[in-house]
Design an enzyme around this catalytic site. Structure first.
Site, PDB file in Angstrom:
ATOM      1  N   HIS A 105     -60.132 -27.785 -14.553  1.00  0.00           N
ATOM      2  CA  HIS A 105     -60.350 -27.652 -15.845  1.00  0.00           C
ATOM      3  C   HIS A 105     -59.441 -26.261 -16.163  1.00  0.00           C
ATOM      4  O   HIS A 105     -59.737 -25.998 -17.711  1.00  0.00           O
ATOM      5  CB  HIS A 105     -61.786 -27.276 -16.275  1.00  0.00           C
TER       6      HIS A 105
ATOM      7  N   CYS B 139     -40.964 -16.613 -28.255  1.00  0.00           N
ATOM      8  CA  CYS B 139     -40.624 -17.501 -29.201  1.00  0.00           C
ATOM      9  C   CYS B 139     -41.528 -17.279 -30.600  1.00  0.00           C
ATOM     10  O   CYS B 139     -41.119 -17.898 -31.592  1.00  0.00           O
ATOM     11  CB  CYS B 139     -40.482 -19.069 -28.836  1.00  0.00           C
TER      12      CYS B 139
ATOM     13  N   THR C 214     -73.840 -30.760 -12.262  1.00  0.00           N
ATOM     14  CA  THR C 214     -74.585 -32.077 -12.253  1.00  0.00           C
ATOM     15  C   THR C 214     -74.034 -33.173 -11.780  1.00  0.00           C
ATOM     16  O   THR C 214     -74.467 -34.236 -11.958  1.00  0.00           O
ATOM     17  CB  THR C 214     -74.841 -32.118 -13.695  1.00  0.00           C
TER      18      THR C 214
ATOM     19  N   GLY D 116     -81.775 -28.570  -9.122  1.00  0.00           N
ATOM     20  CA  GLY D 116     -82.379 -29.517  -9.840  1.00  0.00           C
ATOM     21  C   GLY D 116     -81.621 -30.784  -9.209  1.00  0.00           C
ATOM     22  O   GLY D 116     -80.808 -30.856  -8.617  1.00  0.00           O
TER      23      GLY D 116
ATOM     24  N   ALA E 173     -76.728 -21.401  -5.350  1.00  0.00           N
ATOM     25  CA  ALA E 173     -75.774 -20.865  -4.530  1.00  0.00           C
ATOM     26  C   ALA E 173     -75.791 -19.568  -3.669  1.00  0.00           C
ATOM     27  O   ALA E 173     -75.668 -19.489  -2.655  1.00  0.00           O
ATOM     28  CB  ALA E 173     -74.255 -20.732  -5.144  1.00  0.00           C
TER      29      ALA E 173
END
Length: 261
Positions: free
Chosen positions: A128, A160, A200, A226, A242
């Site tokens: 991303h 520019c 997820t 979860g 984590a």
């Protein structure tokens, strides 16, 4: 039913043996650094409109960036300010350390915070993009910034005069072709282990490597408190954050190392 301790031992054994490992990370891995977790921006706008009467998906869309860049930048800057000062945590550090030990460790991350890169990971697919990497919408000029403090909104290209934008995938935009091709080549080359952390797995390109490994009989691990889209098919599940799981796995992989004082 296998105990929590047995599951940790089993995952540590997989990590110790595997040479080609893909870590897939989402917002959950950065939560222990203090970052919010709602689509990478936490609950800042969860279930409510922005003050401009738009959903955050509308405000942070590629279409809005093209039509009203100042509005999109308003919310990008707000999000960046809410995360400013956060740093990689021990989970990022351990993944980077594993890469230094064996070159076949890769990271596929949805996060745009740049923490894996700051921690030292180099075999990195930022699917991303990276919020702190800016590029001009009119010319090839690009630059990186540690934060947006004091920056003109929207920023102008010094070459520019065009509008600069973060090198991230906004809502409604396509994934970067180069990143997708690197991921496909990595998966097709073969992996010994796939580890999903803090995501997820709702996007097909995030769940895909786990599903492919499952079909090929390759061990898979999920580290997430979860349930997710891949929980039912992974080989090993650790219902942990984590920053709790990675240090425990690191310790079990090195039982003979003296404890740090």
């Amino acid at each position: 039913m296998r105990s929590h301790e047995d599951a940790l031992d089993a995952v540590a054994g997989c990590l110790a043996e595997a040479q080609r490992v893909l870590f897939i990370t989402g917002a959950g891995i950065s939560a222990d650094s203090g970052l919010p977790t709602y689509r990478g921006i936490g609950g800042l706008y969860h279930e409510r409109l922005t003050e401009d009467g738009l959903s955050i998906e509308q405000a942070l869309s590629g279409q809005m960036m093209a039509a009203r860049p100042a509005l999109t930048w308003k919310y990008l800057a707000e999000i960046e300010a809410s995360c400013r000062g956060a740093r990689p945590n021990v989970a990022h550090d351990i993944i980077a350390a594993l890469e230094r030990e064996r070159g076949g460790v890769w990271v596929l991350t949805q996060n745009v915070d740049g923490f894996h890169r700051l921690a030292g990971s180099r075999n990195l697919i930022e699917i991303h993009g990276n919020l702190h990497r800016l590029r001009c919408t009119e010319c090839p000029h690009a630059r990186s910034l540690p934060d947006f403090e004091g920056m003109q909104i929207p920023p102008a290209c010094p070459v520019c005069g065009g509008v600069m934008r973060p090198d991230v995938v906004l809502f409604g935009e396509a994934l970067p072709t180069g990143a997708v091709q690197r991921l496909e080549a990595l998966v097709m080359h073969g992996l010994d282990l796939v580890v999903s952390i803090g995501t997820t797995s709702v996007f097909p390109y995030i769940a895909g490597p786990v599903v492919h490994a499952w079909r090929m009989g390759v061990p898979t691990v999920e580290i997430n408190p979860g349930d997710t889209e891949v929980s039912a098919i992974v080989t090993h599940r650790l219902r942990m954050r984590a920053a709790e799981a990675l240090p425990e796995l690191w310790r079990r992989m090195r039982p003979c190392e003296p404890a740090e004082g």
